[in-house]
Motif scaffolding. Sequence first.
Motif, mmCIF file in Angstrom:
data_model
loop_
_atom_site.group_PDB
_atom_site.id
_atom_site.type_symbol
_atom_site.label_atom_id
_atom_site.label_comp_id
_atom_site.label_asym_id
_atom_site.label_seq_id
_atom_site.Cartn_x
_atom_site.Cartn_y
_atom_site.Cartn_z
ATOM 1 N N MET A 72 14.877 12.788 -7.213
ATOM 2 C CA MET A 72 14.465 11.405 -6.938
ATOM 3 C C MET A 72 14.202 10.665 -8.253
ATOM 4 O O MET A 72 13.549 11.172 -9.143
ATOM 5 C CB MET A 72 13.190 11.472 -6.091
ATOM 6 C CG MET A 72 12.639 10.127 -5.744
ATOM 7 S SD MET A 72 11.966 10.197 -4.088
ATOM 8 C CE MET A 72 10.912 8.778 -4.097
ATOM 9 N N ASP A 73 14.749 9.517 -8.349
ATOM 10 C CA ASP A 73 14.605 8.721 -9.557
ATOM 11 C C ASP A 73 13.184 8.143 -9.628
ATOM 12 O O ASP A 73 12.774 7.377 -8.766
ATOM 13 C CB ASP A 73 15.637 7.588 -9.476
ATOM 14 C CG ASP A 73 15.580 6.694 -10.685
ATOM 15 O OD1 ASP A 73 14.583 6.772 -11.423
ATOM 16 O OD2 ASP A 73 16.523 5.927 -10.878
ATOM 17 N N PRO A 74 12.431 8.519 -10.643
ATOM 18 C CA PRO A 74 11.035 8.076 -10.671
ATOM 19 C C PRO A 74 10.880 6.591 -10.959
ATOM 20 O O PRO A 74 9.793 6.043 -10.863
ATOM 21 C CB PRO A 74 10.438 8.905 -11.816
ATOM 22 C CG PRO A 74 11.586 9.226 -12.702
ATOM 23 C CD PRO A 74 12.789 9.322 -11.812
ATOM 24 N N PHE A 75 11.971 5.924 -11.323
ATOM 25 C CA PHE A 75 11.808 4.546 -11.775
ATOM 26 C C PHE A 75 12.221 3.500 -10.762
ATOM 27 O O PHE A 75 11.969 2.341 -10.947
ATOM 28 C CB PHE A 75 12.581 4.322 -13.076
ATOM 29 C CG PHE A 75 11.898 4.998 -14.206
ATOM 30 C CD1 PHE A 75 10.652 4.597 -14.609
ATOM 31 C CD2 PHE A 75 12.498 6.072 -14.824
ATOM 32 C CE1 PHE A 75 10.004 5.231 -15.635
ATOM 33 C CE2 PHE A 75 11.858 6.709 -15.843
ATOM 34 C CZ PHE A 75 10.610 6.295 -16.268
ATOM 35 N N PHE A 76 12.885 3.915 -9.729
ATOM 36 C CA PHE A 76 13.343 2.896 -8.799
ATOM 37 C C PHE A 76 12.231 2.527 -7.833
ATOM 38 O O PHE A 76 11.385 3.341 -7.524
ATOM 39 C CB PHE A 76 14.586 3.362 -8.046
ATOM 40 C CG PHE A 76 15.297 2.186 -7.497
ATOM 41 C CD1 PHE A 76 15.094 1.791 -6.197
ATOM 42 C CD2 PHE A 76 16.093 1.407 -8.312
ATOM 43 C CE1 PHE A 76 15.685 0.646 -5.715
ATOM 44 C CE2 PHE A 76 16.686 0.263 -7.832
ATOM 45 C CZ PHE A 76 16.494 -0.106 -6.531
ATOM 46 N N PRO A 77 12.203 1.275 -7.378
ATOM 47 C CA PRO A 77 11.097 0.900 -6.498
ATOM 48 C C PRO A 77 11.139 1.660 -5.188
ATOM 49 O O PRO A 77 11.897 1.315 -4.303
ATOM 50 C CB PRO A 77 11.304 -0.599 -6.271
ATOM 51 C CG PRO A 77 12.731 -0.854 -6.577
ATOM 52 C CD PRO A 77 13.106 0.154 -7.628
ATOM 53 N N ALA A 78 10.378 2.701 -5.105
ATOM 54 C CA ALA A 78 10.243 3.380 -3.831
ATOM 55 C C ALA A 78 9.324 2.512 -2.987
ATOM 56 O O ALA A 78 8.547 1.738 -3.535
ATOM 57 C CB ALA A 78 9.629 4.746 -4.052
ATOM 58 N N PRO A 79 9.415 2.621 -1.668
ATOM 59 C CA PRO A 79 8.523 1.809 -0.853
ATOM 60 C C PRO A 79 7.092 2.195 -1.211
ATOM 61 O O PRO A 79 6.683 3.323 -1.013
ATOM 62 C CB PRO A 79 8.865 2.208 0.575
ATOM 63 C CG PRO A 79 9.875 3.280 0.493
ATOM 64 C CD PRO A 79 10.248 3.504 -0.922
ATOM 65 N N SER A 80 6.357 1.272 -1.807
ATOM 66 C CA SER A 80 5.049 1.660 -2.317
ATOM 67 C C SER A 80 3.993 0.793 -1.684
ATOM 68 O O SER A 80 4.253 -0.311 -1.244
ATOM 69 C CB SER A 80 5.029 1.498 -3.824
ATOM 70 O OG SER A 80 5.522 0.235 -4.143
ATOM 71 N N SER A 81 2.804 1.300 -1.668
ATOM 72 C CA SER A 81 1.753 0.574 -0.983
ATOM 73 C C SER A 81 1.166 -0.479 -1.914
ATOM 74 O O SER A 81 1.061 -0.268 -3.116
ATOM 75 C CB SER A 81 0.675 1.546 -0.543
ATOM 76 O OG SER A 81 0.348 2.356 -1.637
ATOM 77 N N PRO A 82 0.763 -1.590 -1.350
ATOM 78 C CA PRO A 82 0.136 -2.618 -2.179
ATOM 79 C C PRO A 82 -1.261 -2.171 -2.594
ATOM 80 O O PRO A 82 -1.806 -1.221 -2.045
ATOM 81 C CB PRO A 82 0.066 -3.829 -1.260
ATOM 82 C CG PRO A 82 0.230 -3.319 0.105
ATOM 83 C CD PRO A 82 0.878 -1.990 0.047
ATOM 84 N N LEU A 83 -1.795 -2.861 -3.553
ATOM 85 C CA LEU A 83 -3.149 -2.557 -4.016
ATOM 86 C C LEU A 83 -4.082 -3.653 -3.520
ATOM 87 O O LEU A 83 -3.865 -4.828 -3.810
ATOM 88 C CB LEU A 83 -3.165 -2.509 -5.544
ATOM 89 C CG LEU A 83 -4.538 -2.356 -6.175
ATOM 90 C CD1 LEU A 83 -5.054 -0.941 -5.974
ATOM 91 C CD2 LEU A 83 -4.481 -2.676 -7.659
ATOM 92 N N PHE A 84 -5.077 -3.265 -2.752
ATOM 93 C CA PHE A 84 -6.101 -4.212 -2.320
ATOM 94 C C PHE A 84 -7.345 -3.949 -3.149
ATOM 95 O O PHE A 84 -7.912 -2.864 -3.071
ATOM 96 C CB PHE A 84 -6.442 -4.014 -0.840
ATOM 97 C CG PHE A 84 -5.301 -4.316 0.074
ATOM 98 C CD1 PHE A 84 -4.960 -5.625 0.382
ATOM 99 C CD2 PHE A 84 -4.548 -3.290 0.626
ATOM 100 C CE1 PHE A 84 -3.899 -5.905 1.227
ATOM 101 C CE2 PHE A 84 -3.486 -3.561 1.471
ATOM 102 C CZ PHE A 84 -3.160 -4.872 1.772
ATOM 103 N N MET A 85 -7.741 -4.922 -3.930
ATOM 104 C CA MET A 85 -8.910 -4.705 -4.767
ATOM 105 C C MET A 85 -10.066 -5.549 -4.254
ATOM 106 O O MET A 85 -10.010 -6.779 -4.299
ATOM 107 C CB MET A 85 -8.583 -5.068 -6.212
ATOM 108 C CG MET A 85 -9.262 -4.155 -7.184
ATOM 109 S SD MET A 85 -8.448 -4.175 -8.758
ATOM 110 C CE MET A 85 -8.500 -5.876 -9.138
ATOM 111 N N ASP A 86 -11.107 -4.886 -3.759
ATOM 112 C CA ASP A 86 -12.243 -5.664 -3.247
ATOM 113 C C ASP A 86 -13.123 -6.116 -4.407
ATOM 114 O O ASP A 86 -12.973 -5.661 -5.541
ATOM 115 C CB ASP A 86 -13.018 -4.871 -2.188
ATOM 116 C CG ASP A 86 -13.567 -3.568 -2.734
ATOM 117 O OD1 ASP A 86 -13.998 -3.549 -3.904
ATOM 118 O OD2 ASP A 86 -13.552 -2.559 -2.004
#
Lengths: 170, 204
Positions: A1-15
């Motif tokens: 797996m290519d570590p650099f391609f945009p894998a479906p990733s979760s957003p960051l919610f910062m409270d």
Amino acid sequence: MDPFFPAPSSPLFMDRETAAALRQILVAHCNDADASCAALIEESGTVCALAGDDSLHDHGETAALAAGAYHAVRETARRLGESAFEGLSHEGRHKHFHLGPVDSRFLLLTVFGNDTRLALVRACSTRSAARLRDCLAAQPPPPPPRASPLARHRLNAEEVLGTTDFFRER
Amino acid sequence: MAILNDESREITFKLVYTGTPMAGKTSNLAWIHQRLDNSARSDLITLATMSDRTLFFDFLAVESVLINGYRSRFQLYTVPGQANYNATRQIVLRGADGLVFVADSDPRRAPDNLAAWHALHQHLAANRTHPDSLPIVLQYNKRDLPNALPREVMDQSFRSSAPHLTVCEASATSGTGVFNTLNSLARLVVSRFHSLHARVPASL
Ligand SMILES: Nc1nc2c(ncn2[C@@H]2O[C@H](COP(=O)(O)OP(=O)(O)OP(=O)(O)O)[C@@H](O)[C@H]2O)c(=O)[nH]1
Ligand SMILES: [Mg+2]
């Protein structure tokens, strides 16, 4: 797996609490490392927390460049067969900076002047990175969609967003 | 990947312009930079060779509407088209929330369009990313060329692999279609974020 391609990733919610705690860690980092400013930068180049002087108060250009430089150097090392990557530093005449890893997604940028030793900045960066990691990990998960105070607006999202011009040409 | 900050009340998305080498990715960003008020955008950062080929990336941060009290920000990047910059291209693609694929309407570039398109899909497949899970807008650029390929011909080559794709025609050097492309992608990305996480409300 290519570590650099945009894998479906979760957003960051910062409270708010996490944002404040991250900033506190950066304030302490600036004091300990005798640095003029420091920023927690996400890999896409977004500043997530900031402390110190206004060197990084731009529209994100500096952080984007820093993230690019960081990933480019790390990838260069990897291609040369070196898997360890402790970060990178630039020594100028008056202003210097260090970019160090926090985790796979974040990096820590520290800007410092002539009176500060790089070795101190490096050591403090390692320690502060651990604190930042803990703080990010301790953040409570975002509320599930239905519990979110914003969820009640969900109904006509497609309809409203489907006609919005986010940008207008002048 | 989107970042929503409750303290600064900002939501940030990363959009990447990729596509055929020399198809006009940088020209898209240059036009956007030129046509937005200073207060709504950053400087345009370009990391290019002496001959203006993109070496690493171009970067432009743009601010947009308030979404229920959250200021929306989009980080726009372009990647280098040249094949020998594969590694740097992949660094920039990392974490993208949406892509514009810029294709060249010049008939002589048709094979290059397809090669770049297939390369993108190979990357998606290798990373188990279904093309439908990442918003993509296909831009047919250089529509001003007198011998531009007819739209139907371009549709045939691209749409067989992605029939539901949003397509925008453009001429980036004169600005035609550039904002339409950007707005189309912004809508897709924000809608998708909203439908997945419901933290960005529909009331603008
Ligand atoms: N006729 C015409 N020429 C265009 C258009 N858009 C870009 N060009 C020209 O195409 C060439 C390449 O444009 P760039 O914007 O640098 O293309 P790019 O995709 O960023 O190129 P790389 O980063 O090297 O892959 C330049 O000479 C542009 O002036 C267009 O809409 N019409
Ligand atoms: Mg370019």
